[in-house]
Design an enzyme around this catalytic site. Structure first.
Site, mmCIF file in Angstrom:
data_model
loop_
_atom_site.group_PDB
_atom_site.id
_atom_site.type_symbol
_atom_site.label_atom_id
_atom_site.label_comp_id
_atom_site.label_asym_id
_atom_site.label_seq_id
_atom_site.Cartn_x
_atom_site.Cartn_y
_atom_site.Cartn_z
ATOM 1 N N LYS A 126 34.654 46.178 27.055
ATOM 2 C CA LYS A 126 35.147 45.288 28.116
ATOM 3 C C LYS A 126 35.705 44.044 27.464
ATOM 4 C CE LYS A 126 35.232 45.079 32.663
ATOM 5 N NZ LYS A 126 35.222 46.199 33.634
ATOM 6 N N ASP A 166 40.869 44.759 35.661
ATOM 7 C CA ASP A 166 39.588 44.391 36.267
ATOM 8 C C ASP A 166 39.905 43.158 37.133
ATOM 9 O OD1 ASP A 166 36.544 45.073 36.061
ATOM 10 O OD2 ASP A 166 36.581 42.906 35.960
HETATM 11 P P1 NDP Z 1 40.535 41.989 42.086
HETATM 12 O O1 NDP Z 1 40.838 40.825 41.230
HETATM 13 O O2 NDP Z 1 41.637 42.857 42.542
HETATM 14 O O3 NDP Z 1 39.741 41.525 43.376
HETATM 15 C C1 NDP Z 1 38.537 40.847 43.280
HETATM 16 C C2 NDP Z 1 38.029 40.513 44.656
HETATM 17 O O4 NDP Z 1 36.707 40.013 44.569
HETATM 18 C C3 NDP Z 1 38.848 39.419 45.320
HETATM 19 O O5 NDP Z 1 38.799 39.586 46.693
HETATM 20 C C4 NDP Z 1 38.107 38.182 44.884
HETATM 21 O O6 NDP Z 1 38.303 37.074 45.731
HETATM 22 C C5 NDP Z 1 36.674 38.634 44.927
HETATM 23 N N1 NDP Z 1 35.890 37.871 43.958
HETATM 24 C C6 NDP Z 1 36.101 37.779 42.622
HETATM 25 N N2 NDP Z 1 35.226 36.942 42.056
HETATM 26 C C7 NDP Z 1 34.456 36.507 43.041
HETATM 27 C C8 NDP Z 1 33.360 35.618 43.097
HETATM 28 N N3 NDP Z 1 32.890 34.995 41.984
HETATM 29 N N4 NDP Z 1 32.774 35.416 44.299
HETATM 30 C C9 NDP Z 1 33.235 36.040 45.421
HETATM 31 N N5 NDP Z 1 34.284 36.883 45.431
HETATM 32 C C10 NDP Z 1 34.869 37.104 44.261
HETATM 33 O O7 NDP Z 1 39.453 42.833 41.275
HETATM 34 P P2 NDP Z 1 39.019 44.351 41.473
HETATM 35 O O8 NDP Z 1 39.121 44.755 42.885
HETATM 36 O O9 NDP Z 1 39.727 45.140 40.441
HETATM 37 O O10 NDP Z 1 37.493 44.286 41.019
HETATM 38 C C11 NDP Z 1 36.430 44.084 41.948
HETATM 39 C C12 NDP Z 1 35.132 44.581 41.342
HETATM 40 O O11 NDP Z 1 35.243 45.972 41.048
HETATM 41 C C13 NDP Z 1 34.730 43.923 40.022
HETATM 42 O O12 NDP Z 1 33.324 43.870 39.962
HETATM 43 C C14 NDP Z 1 35.238 44.904 38.973
HETATM 44 O O13 NDP Z 1 34.536 44.779 37.760
HETATM 45 C C15 NDP Z 1 34.923 46.210 39.677
HETATM 46 N N6 NDP Z 1 35.650 47.400 39.218
HETATM 47 C C16 NDP Z 1 37.021 47.408 39.172
HETATM 48 C C17 NDP Z 1 37.680 48.548 38.775
HETATM 49 C C18 NDP Z 1 39.169 48.647 38.809
HETATM 50 O O14 NDP Z 1 39.679 49.738 38.555
HETATM 51 N N7 NDP Z 1 39.898 47.595 39.121
HETATM 52 C C19 NDP Z 1 36.946 49.742 38.339
HETATM 53 C C20 NDP Z 1 35.516 49.654 38.506
HETATM 54 C C21 NDP Z 1 34.918 48.495 38.913
HETATM 55 P P3 NDP Z 1 39.258 35.871 45.275
HETATM 56 O O15 NDP Z 1 40.652 36.365 45.479
HETATM 57 O O16 NDP Z 1 38.879 34.764 46.158
HETATM 58 O O17 NDP Z 1 38.957 35.601 43.828
HETATM 59 O O1 2IT Z 2 34.900 48.437 35.485
HETATM 60 C C1 2IT Z 2 35.738 49.346 35.288
HETATM 61 O O2 2IT Z 2 35.395 50.521 35.201
HETATM 62 C C2 2IT Z 2 37.159 48.965 35.226
HETATM 63 N N1 2IT Z 2 37.478 47.811 35.386
HETATM 64 C C3 2IT Z 2 38.190 50.015 34.930
HETATM 65 C C4 2IT Z 2 38.257 50.287 33.455
HETATM 66 C C5 2IT Z 2 39.347 51.218 33.011
HETATM 67 O O3 2IT Z 2 39.456 51.379 31.784
HETATM 68 O O4 2IT Z 2 40.082 51.761 33.829
#
Ligand code: NDP
Ligand code: 2IT
Length: 446
Positions: A126, A166
């Site tokens: 990561k 992420d």
């Molecule tokens: P994005 O940046 O697209 O969206 C993040 C969302 O979460 C936004 O709505 C954001 O709000 C909110 N958020 C972020 N930080 C905070 C905080 N400190 N408190 C409250 N709300 C918060 O990210 P993703 O959708 O890609 O990721 C969301 C989660 O999913 C993370 O935990 C990530 O690690 C996990 N994840 C992502 C994957 C992927 O493929 N993208 C794969 C597996 C897991 P705001 O706009 O206000 O910051």
């Molecule tokens: O938390 C996760 O699994 C991700 N942010 C996606 C990682 C990836 O390599 O697609």
């Protein structure tokens, strides 16, 4: 708990005393996998856990860039290359002001087990930076991404380490990073995933984490005689994972009544209109409160944690770590919530997880439930290596099969090792660990 596991955990806590998120993730993982060490005394002899808990490598670097007014800014960049026993390091890049080593080590540790669960040949890592993309111009984002890769390029590669998106890193950022990598190295290779469709991205990657979460949840609730259809659902966050979780669960017949961002949440009793959310979040990069200004009858409330007070059947936390604490979990249980699927990484605190397990809420832990994103990243790597592109349907079918496979592994390990057959926390940790452990044992003391 197994004495060897307990000793290694105490050592880890002492050595990393200020890294609370890392200790939290490590505690859950190590408590879960302890029974494996009772069965395998050879693991202790091989110092397997001492090696397993320590990242192979942590890279930390300066990221200087110039903002729109000509000021020099300096952020801190990181890549935690946690474990490469079963494949090249693989995992996202987080861009958020809260990013620090503790958060990236917890995410890297989780990623090792998650990637193992996919059944695909990917190790865990990561990375990220404390850079805040909010409010920045495209030119500033590009300047940051180019500088970030100007250092990171020497540590990554299609067979070495393959970063992805992420929090704060989406298609725009991956594009700028990919362009800079190619410019520096002169090599056109699948070094990043989540790329745009015109230059090596995979159909279905954008949707994969959210869709995969829903496939896992459907498998889980149906295996326990329940269904998603007609259920009231909360989805926290409104980013990549939240949007596509909302899309798929709605398609499955669920009704999503609330979404959020870090400022607050919206409630729409009629069911969230996802096209409005997509327009605000994906196109305009705006705030979720604008939904209430556009959709009559919906309500915005300041403060993101309040979302868990809304009565629901299924909760899908898809924002960030520790967004759902013990009190929120108790409220969900009291309101009749019967299933929780973690789209985010470690959104539930240890206390919240305990509340869910004690009250027999069906609980899908993030490292299993959100593994569809990284699994589809691995499918993107396969397509890049073959120089072929699969159709959306082909990728989606593979994703469905992978999520079903992950659920089955979690259920089987829970049945063998858990206090109850529905303890998918133990199931996910053990099933993920066994493959990595076997590979590490076979490869000797490395
Ligand atoms: P994005 O940046 O697209 O969206 C993040 C969302 O979460 C936004 O709505 C954001 O709000 C909110 N958020 C972020 N930080 C905070 C905080 N400190 N408190 C409250 N709300 C918060 O990210 P993703 O959708 O890609 O990721 C969301 C989660 O999913 C993370 O935990 C990530 O690690 C996990 N994840 C992502 C994957 C992927 O493929 N993208 C794969 C597996 C897991 P705001 O706009 O206000 O910051
Ligand atoms: O938390 C996760 O699994 C991700 N942010 C996606 C990682 C990836 O390599 O697609």
């Amino acid at each position: 708990m197994n004495a060897y596991v307990s000793k290694v955990l105490e050592g880890l806590k002492a050595r990393n005393a200020h890294e609370s998120e890392y200790i939290q993730a490590a505690t859950e993982i190590m408590e879960s996998i302890a029974p494996v060490f009772d069965k395998h005394p050879e693991y202790e002899k091989a110092g397997l856990l001492d090696r397993f808990v320590e990242p192979e490598r942590v890279i930390m670097f300066r990221v200087p860039w110039v903002d729109r007014d000509g000021n020099i800014k300096v952020n801190r960049g990181y890549r935690v290359q946690y474990n490469s026993a079963i494949g090249p390091y693989k995992g996202g890049i987080r861009l958020h002001p809260s990013v620090n080593l503790s958060i990236l080590k917890f995410l890297g540790f989780e990623q090792v087990l998650k990637n193992s669960l996919t059944g695909l040949p990917i190790g865990g890592g990561k990375g990220g930076s404390d850079f805040d993309p909010k409010g920045k111009t495209d030119a500033e984002i590009m300047a940051f991404c180019q500088s970030f890769i100007t250092e990171l390029y020497r540590h990554i590669g299609a067979d070495v380490d393959v970063p992805a998106g992420d929090i704060g890193t989406g298609a725009r950022e991956i594009g700028y990073m990919y362009g800079q990598y190619k410019r520096i190295t002169g090599v056109y290779e699948g070094v990043l995933t989540g790329k745009g469709l015109t230059y090596g991205g995979s159909l279905g990657r954008k949707q994969a984490t959210g869709y995969g979460l829903c496939y896992f949840v459907k498998n889980m609730v149906e295996a326990n005689g329940k269904s998603v259809e007609g259920k009231t659902i909360l989805v926290s966050g409104s980013g990549n994972v939240a949007i596509y979780a909302c899309e798929k669960i709605t398609e499955m017949g669920g009704k999503v009544v609330a979404m959020s961002d870090s400022n607050g949440y919206i409630y729409d009793a009629e069911g969230i209109k996802l096209d409005v959310v997509k327009q605000i979040k994906e196109v305009e990069r705006g705030r979720i409160k604008e939904y209430a200004e556009r959709v009559p009858g919906s309500v915005y409330t300041e403060g993101c944690k309040g979302i868990w007070t809304i009565p629901c059947d299924i909760a899908l936390p898809c924002a960030t770590q520790n967004e759902l604490d013990g009190d929120a979990a108790k409220t969900l249980v009291a309101n009749g919530c019967f299933a929780v699927g973690e789209g985010a990484n470690m959104p539930s605190t240890l206390e919240a997880t305990e509340v869910f397990l004690k009250n027999d809420v069906l609980f899908a832990p993030g490292k299993a439930a959100n593994a569809g994103g990284v699994a589809t990243s691995a499918l993107e790597m396969s397509q890049n290596s073959m120089r072929l592109s699969w159709s959306f349907e082909e990728v989606d079918e593979k994703l469905k099969g992978i999520m079903k496979g992950i659920f089955t592994k979690c259920a089987e390990a829970a049945a063998e090792y858990g206090d109850k057959p529905t303890n998918y926390v133990i199931g996910a940790n053990i099933a993920g660990f066994l493959k990595v452990a076997d590979a590490m044992m076979a490869q000797g003391c490395v």
